[in-house]
Design an enzyme around this catalytic site. Structure first.
Site, PDB file in Angstrom:
ATOM      1  N   THR A  26      -5.204   7.474  -7.153  1.00 15.61           N
ATOM      2  CA  THR A  26      -4.001   8.302  -7.133  1.00 15.61           C
ATOM      3  C   THR A  26      -3.332   8.271  -8.501  1.00 15.61           C
ATOM      4  OG1 THR A  26      -3.638   7.938  -4.770  1.00 15.61           O
ATOM      5  CG2 THR A  26      -1.726   8.592  -6.066  1.00 15.61           C
ATOM      6  N   CYS A  58      -1.249  -7.343  -5.226  1.00 10.58           N
ATOM      7  CA  CYS A  58      -0.686  -6.006  -5.444  1.00 10.58           C
ATOM      8  C   CYS A  58      -0.890  -5.136  -4.206  1.00 10.58           C
ATOM      9  CB  CYS A  58      -1.341  -5.347  -6.657  1.00 10.58           C
ATOM     10  SG  CYS A  58      -1.111  -6.219  -8.227  1.00 10.58           S
ATOM     11  N   GLU A  84      -5.886   1.131   1.131  1.00 10.44           N
ATOM     12  CA  GLU A  84      -5.176  -0.148   1.216  1.00 10.44           C
ATOM     13  C   GLU A  84      -5.695  -0.995   2.380  1.00 10.44           C
ATOM     14  OE1 GLU A  84      -3.508  -0.530  -1.298  1.00 10.44           O
ATOM     15  OE2 GLU A  84      -2.553   1.333  -1.880  1.00 10.44           O
TER      16      GLU A  84
END
Length: 396
Positions: A175, A249, A374
Site C-alpha cells: 500500500t 509493527c 496483516e
C-alpha cells in the site's frame, strides 16, 4: 435504577458505548467523521469504480493537518493521541472506505511506527515530521511474491559493500508504494533480518502499481523492485534485528484494523437499516417483517460487540498491557463478523445491494482484502491455538 433516569434506547449506540468515551475521544471521532463525510463520501463510489485514488497527496496532507498520521506516536510532530482515539479514527476512516484507512494505517502504524521505535535519532528527525504532516508518504515492504504468512522465508537480501548496503529483491501488495517518498524495507542479511529506510528516488528502486484489483480499488497498491539499491550505512534501522521488528509493527497495524473493520460494518448496517425502514413490499416496509428484523438484530449484536472488543483492546494498549494474542483475537473476530454483516446487509437491500449507489458491496469486497492482510484468518487462529494449548502448530 429509577425509570426516570434511564436514557432512551439509541439504535445507533444500543450498548451505550459512547458513555465509555471521554469528551476528547468524541471530539477526535467527530472531527474524522466530518472530514470523511466532506472529502471522501461524495466521491468514493466513483473512485472505486475507476480503480483510482486521485489526489492522494492532497488527502495525505489534509489527514496530516488533522493529526491523523502517526497520531498515536509522540514527538516529531505527531499528535500523541491515545490508542482509543486512534482506533476511533480508524473506525471512521474505514466507514468511508478501507482504502482510506489503509493509507493512514500504513503511514502511521507501519512506516512511521517502525522509524519511531527502531530508528536512529537522525532517521526520526529526518523523516517523521514530514510524514506526520503528509508531506512525505511512506510504505512498508515485508510481504513478497512467494512469502506472505511466512516472512522468515523472505528472499530480499541486503549485503555489505564496504560501508554501504546493497539491497536486491521484490516486495508485493505494498500500500502507498508508487506514491511513497520513503519505504521501510525488510531484508535478510548475514546478521539476520534487518530493516532499511529507503528513499524511493534511490537508483535501482521502482514501484510499479498493481492494477486489475476487485478489492481496495480506491487504494494505491504496488510492487517494490529493488535492483541493487545502494544505501549508506546509516540507512539501517539500528534497533531492529530479527523478525521481532516487523512483527511488532504488524501488531500495531492490526490493532487499527480491529476498529476499522467495525467502521465498514457500521456503514453497511446503517445502509440496511435505512433501506428496511423505507423499502415497501407486500404493503409495508420490509423492516416490519420478522425475518428482516432478525437479520438486523443479529447484525447489531455482532457490530456493537465488536466495537466493545475494540474499545477494550484500546484501553489495554493505553495501559501498556495489550498482548499480541489479544490483537489476533480482535482481528480474527471483527473482520470475520464485519464481512458477515456486509453480506447480510446485501440480502436486505436485494438487487440494490450490488449497486455502488449503496456502500455495502464496496465494503464487502474491501473486507476480503482486510481479511487476508496483516495476518490471514488461519494465522490468527494458529496464534490463538498456540496461546491456548501451548503447542506450536505453525509448521506441523
Amino acid at each position: 435504577m429509577p425509570a426516570s433516569t434511564t436514557p432512551p434506547f439509541n439504535p445507533g449506540d444500543p450498548l451505550g458505548v459512547d458513555d465509555l468515551l471521554a469528551p476528547e475521544d468524541i471530539a477526535v471521532r467527530d472531527t474524522v467523521r466530518g472530514w470523511a463525510a466532506d472529502r471522501v463520501l461524495p466521491h468514493i463510489a466513483d473512485w472505486y469504480e475507476r480503480g483510482e485514488l486521485p489526489g492522494i497527496r492532497e488527502l495525505a496532507r489534509e489527514l496530516g493537518a488533522m493529526g491523523a498520521l502517526g497520531m498515536s506516536l509522540t514527538g516529531y510532530g505527531c499528535a500523541g493521541a491515545s490508542a482509543v482515539q486512534y482506533g476511533l479514527a480508524c473506525l471512521e476512516l474505514e466507514a468511508a472506505d478501507s482504502g482510506i484507512r489503509s493509507l493512514v494505517s500504513v503511514q502511521g502504524s507501519l512506516a512511521m511506527y517502525a522509524i519511531r521505535r527502531f530508528g536512529s535519532e537522525e532517521q526520526k528527525q529526518g523523516w517523521l515530521p514530514r510524514m506526520a504532516t503528509g508531506e512525505v508518504i511512506g510504505c512498508f515492504g515485508l510481504t513478497e511474491p512467494d512469502h506472505g504468512s511466512d516472512p522468515a522465508g523472505m528472499r530480499t537480501y541486503a549485503k555489505r559493500d564496504g560501508s554501504d548496503w546493497v539491497l536486491t529483491g521484490r516486495k508485493m501488495w505494498i500500500t502507498n508504494g508508487s506514491v511513497a517518498g520513503v519505504a521501510v524495507v525488510w531484508a535478510r542479511t548475514d546478521e539476520g533480518v534487518r530493516g532499511f529506510v529507503v528513499p524511493t528516488d534511490a537508483p535501482g528502486f521502482s514501484a510499479p502499481e498493481i492494477r486489475h484489483k476487485w478489492s481496495l480499488r480506491a487504494s494505491v497498491t504496488s510492487e517494490l523492485v529493488l535492483d541493487e539499491v545502494r544505501l549508506p550505512a546509516d540507512a539501517v534501522l539500528p534497533e531492529a534485528t530479527g523478525l521481532r521488528g516487523p512483527l511488532s509493527c504488524l501488531t500495531h497495524a492490526r490493532y487499527g484494523i480491529v476498529w476499522g473493520a467495525m467502521g465498514a460494518a457500521r456503514s453497511s448496517f446503517d445502509a440496511a437499516l435505512a433501506y428496511a425502514r423505507t423499502r415497501e413490499q407486500f404493503g409495508k416496509p420490509i423492516g416490519g417483517f420478522q425475518l428482516t428484523q432478525a437479520k438486523l438484530a443479529d447484525m447489531a449484536v455482532e457490530l456493537h460487540k465488536g466495537v466493545l472488543l475494540a474499545h477494550h483492546l484500546g484501553t489495554r494498549m493505553d495501559a501498556g498491557t495489550l498482548r499480541p494474542e489479544q490483537v489476533s483475537f480482535g482481528k480474527l473476530n471483527n473482520v470475520r463478523e464485519a464481512i458477515e454483516i456486509c453480506r447480510t446487509a446485501r440480502t436486505i437491500l436485494g438487487a440494490n445491494g450490488i449497486s455502488l449507489e449503496y456502500p455495502v458491496m464496496r465494503h464487502a469486497t474491501n473486507l476480503e482484502s482486510v481479511l487476508t492482510y496483516e495476518g490471514t484468518v488461519e494465522m490468527h487462529q494458529l496464534v490463538l491455538g498456540k496461546a491456548l494449548t501451548g503447542l506450536d502448530a505453525f509448521r506441523g
